[in-house]
Design a protein around this motif. Sequence first.
Motif, short mmCIF file in Angstrom:
data_model
loop_
_atom_site.label_atom_id
_atom_site.label_comp_id
_atom_site.label_asym_id
_atom_site.label_seq_id
_atom_site.Cartn_x
_atom_site.Cartn_y
_atom_site.Cartn_z
N TRP A 20 6.80 -8.60 0.01
CA TRP A 20 5.86 -8.72 1.11
C TRP A 20 6.55 -8.28 2.39
O TRP A 20 7.73 -8.58 2.60
CB TRP A 20 5.38 -10.17 1.27
N ILE A 21 5.82 -7.58 3.26
CA ILE A 21 6.36 -7.20 4.56
C ILE A 21 5.25 -7.31 5.61
O ILE A 21 4.07 -7.29 5.29
CB ILE A 21 6.93 -5.76 4.59
N TRP A 22 5.64 -7.40 6.89
CA TRP A 22 4.69 -7.26 7.97
C TRP A 22 4.28 -5.79 8.07
O TRP A 22 5.07 -4.90 7.77
CB TRP A 22 5.30 -7.73 9.29
N GLY A 23 3.08 -5.53 8.54
CA GLY A 23 2.54 -4.17 8.46
C GLY A 23 2.66 -3.32 9.71
O GLY A 23 2.27 -2.16 9.69
N ASP A 24 3.20 -3.87 10.80
CA ASP A 24 3.11 -3.17 12.08
C ASP A 24 3.80 -1.81 12.10
O ASP A 24 3.35 -0.87 12.75
CB ASP A 24 3.66 -4.05 13.21
N ARG A 25 4.92 -1.66 11.38
CA ARG A 25 5.66 -0.38 11.42
C ARG A 25 4.93 0.74 10.69
O ARG A 25 5.34 1.90 10.78
CB ARG A 25 7.04 -0.54 10.81
N LEU A 26 3.85 0.40 9.99
CA LEU A 26 3.11 1.38 9.22
C LEU A 26 1.85 1.85 9.94
O LEU A 26 1.06 2.62 9.39
CB LEU A 26 2.73 0.80 7.85
N LEU A 27 1.65 1.39 11.18
CA LEU A 27 0.51 1.78 11.98
C LEU A 27 0.96 2.69 13.12
O LEU A 27 2.02 2.46 13.72
CB LEU A 27 -0.18 0.53 12.56
N ASP A 28 0.17 3.67 13.43
CA ASP A 28 0.48 4.62 14.50
C ASP A 28 0.02 4.02 15.83
O ASP A 28 -1.18 3.99 16.14
CB ASP A 28 -0.24 5.95 14.23
N GLY A 29 0.97 3.54 16.61
CA GLY A 29 0.64 2.86 17.86
C GLY A 29 -0.02 3.75 18.89
O GLY A 29 -0.84 3.29 19.69
N LYS A 30 0.32 5.04 18.90
CA LYS A 30 -0.24 5.95 19.89
C LYS A 30 -1.67 6.36 19.53
O LYS A 30 -2.58 6.25 20.35
CB LYS A 30 0.64 7.20 20.01
N ILE A 70 1.05 -6.14 2.16
CA ILE A 70 1.09 -5.92 3.59
C ILE A 70 0.50 -7.13 4.33
O ILE A 70 -0.66 -7.49 4.11
CB ILE A 70 0.32 -4.66 3.99
N CYS A 71 1.30 -7.73 5.20
CA CYS A 71 0.83 -8.81 6.06
C CYS A 71 0.51 -8.20 7.43
O CYS A 71 1.42 -7.86 8.19
CB CYS A 71 1.89 -9.90 6.17
N ASP A 72 -0.76 -8.04 7.70
CA ASP A 72 -1.27 -7.27 8.83
C ASP A 72 -1.54 -8.21 10.00
O ASP A 72 -2.58 -8.87 10.04
CB ASP A 72 -2.55 -6.54 8.37
N TRP A 73 -0.62 -8.27 10.96
CA TRP A 73 -0.75 -9.24 12.05
C TRP A 73 -1.29 -8.58 13.32
O TRP A 73 -0.84 -7.51 13.72
CB TRP A 73 0.58 -9.93 12.33
N HIS A 74 -2.26 -9.26 13.92
CA HIS A 74 -2.77 -8.88 15.24
C HIS A 74 -3.09 -10.15 15.99
O HIS A 74 -3.87 -10.99 15.52
CB HIS A 74 -4.00 -7.97 15.12
N GLY A 101 -4.43 2.05 -0.33
CA GLY A 101 -4.06 1.60 -1.67
C GLY A 101 -3.27 0.31 -1.72
O GLY A 101 -2.79 -0.08 -2.79
N PHE A 102 -3.13 -0.40 -0.57
CA PHE A 102 -2.32 -1.62 -0.53
C PHE A 102 -3.19 -2.87 -0.55
O PHE A 102 -4.29 -2.88 0.01
CB PHE A 102 -1.47 -1.65 0.76
N SER A 103 -2.66 -3.92 -1.14
CA SER A 103 -3.23 -5.25 -0.93
C SER A 103 -2.79 -5.72 0.45
O SER A 103 -1.64 -5.49 0.86
CB SER A 103 -2.74 -6.22 -2.00
N VAL A 104 -3.69 -6.38 1.17
CA VAL A 104 -3.43 -6.70 2.57
C VAL A 104 -3.91 -8.10 2.90
O VAL A 104 -4.91 -8.59 2.36
CB VAL A 104 -4.11 -5.65 3.50
N ILE A 105 -3.15 -8.76 3.78
CA ILE A 105 -3.48 -10.10 4.26
C ILE A 105 -3.55 -10.04 5.78
O ILE A 105 -2.64 -9.52 6.43
CB ILE A 105 -2.40 -11.12 3.84
N THR A 106 -4.61 -10.57 6.36
CA THR A 106 -4.77 -10.59 7.82
C THR A 106 -4.11 -11.84 8.39
O THR A 106 -4.30 -12.94 7.87
CB THR A 106 -6.26 -10.55 8.19
#
Length: 365
Positions: free
Chosen positions: A223-233, A260-264, A279-284
């Motif tokens: 399991w990892i946090w997902g922030d590094r996989l999102l394009d911030g720009k 993916i642990c998708d934090w906002h 294609g990932f399983s994701v948790i908000t």
Amino acid sequence: MKKIIAILIWILSSASFVFAQDVFPIRGFCIAAPAAPELDTFVKFIDEELAPRKVNTLVLRVDFNFQFKSHPELSEKEGLSKKDVKKLVAICKKHSIRLIPQINLLGHQSWAGKTGNLLKVYPELDETPHVKMPEKYEWPNADGLYCKSYCPLHPNVHGIVFPLVDEICDAFEADAFHAGMDEVFYIGDDKCPRCAGRDKAELFANEVNKISNHLALKNRQLWIWGDRLLDGKTTGIGAWEASMNNTHRAVDLINKNVMICDWHYDRPDQTAVYFAMKGFSVITCPWKKPDNAIAQAKDLLNSRKQATKELKPRYQGMIQTIWSGASSFLDEFYGKKPAGPESESACFKALFAEINSTATNTTNK
């Protein structure tokens, strides 16, 4: 008669659990592992607060708060013993709560002006040894220092961290491990003799896959946090909850079995859809704003309702994150210190009231 009533209560409780599970397969709680003196209070919290709310997943950020045998030089002086951990394992087994330990890998090897145990003991693993820790930490700063990272290409790093991962997973009897890997600002540094000039997305992806493949040897999931996989720009989300240093392309390079642990936290951005479609399983994951958490729960429920049969199972659920530490949170939760309308305890209560209300309404339809 009392026996019949008890059986009926058990049946209704079980039905509620099943329908809650159908609404969100994962209903989680993430917090720093308690220090040994507060362990019994935390066990009571699991028993009396998490379990009745139908929490079924507990992520504990352990890091070096454990008496490691593989590398005792990295342990905190009063880290949890194996006996302490078994108390946590036992109460989680009692309530069918999946227990997942975390050690921050790659990033978060320092905090403010303090170097973490790994780089303190093994400074040669530092990705940016030329960046010195300040006496007084301020952000922003000239070095762009938020948290230190270890060098993923150092030949000795995995020989040190993988035994820690294996030992903590064994102690917690875990079938998954959370590696953190959020907010990695230092990666592929121009002055690193191994990483300079390399693609940051490939460096990040290779480290994720190396950890994932190691865990797979014992049938454990990463399991990892997902922030590094999102394009911030492109998204406008920015440098904290997304990447501005080009690691986002790693989303197409990492193993699809990574959770993916998708934090906002400031906005209820609907990036779970993006991860699911990749294609990932994701948790908000919300934090301390109840309105956002409720909006995120509703968005995720709608995503599950409207999804194709292929996408629906990827929307796994919600995890309430706590960053104040176990002792501070418990003091707030139990009223020993004030909790405002936007607080971790208020968000936790609101989120699980929403989830369980949704499950009840589903049951009654």
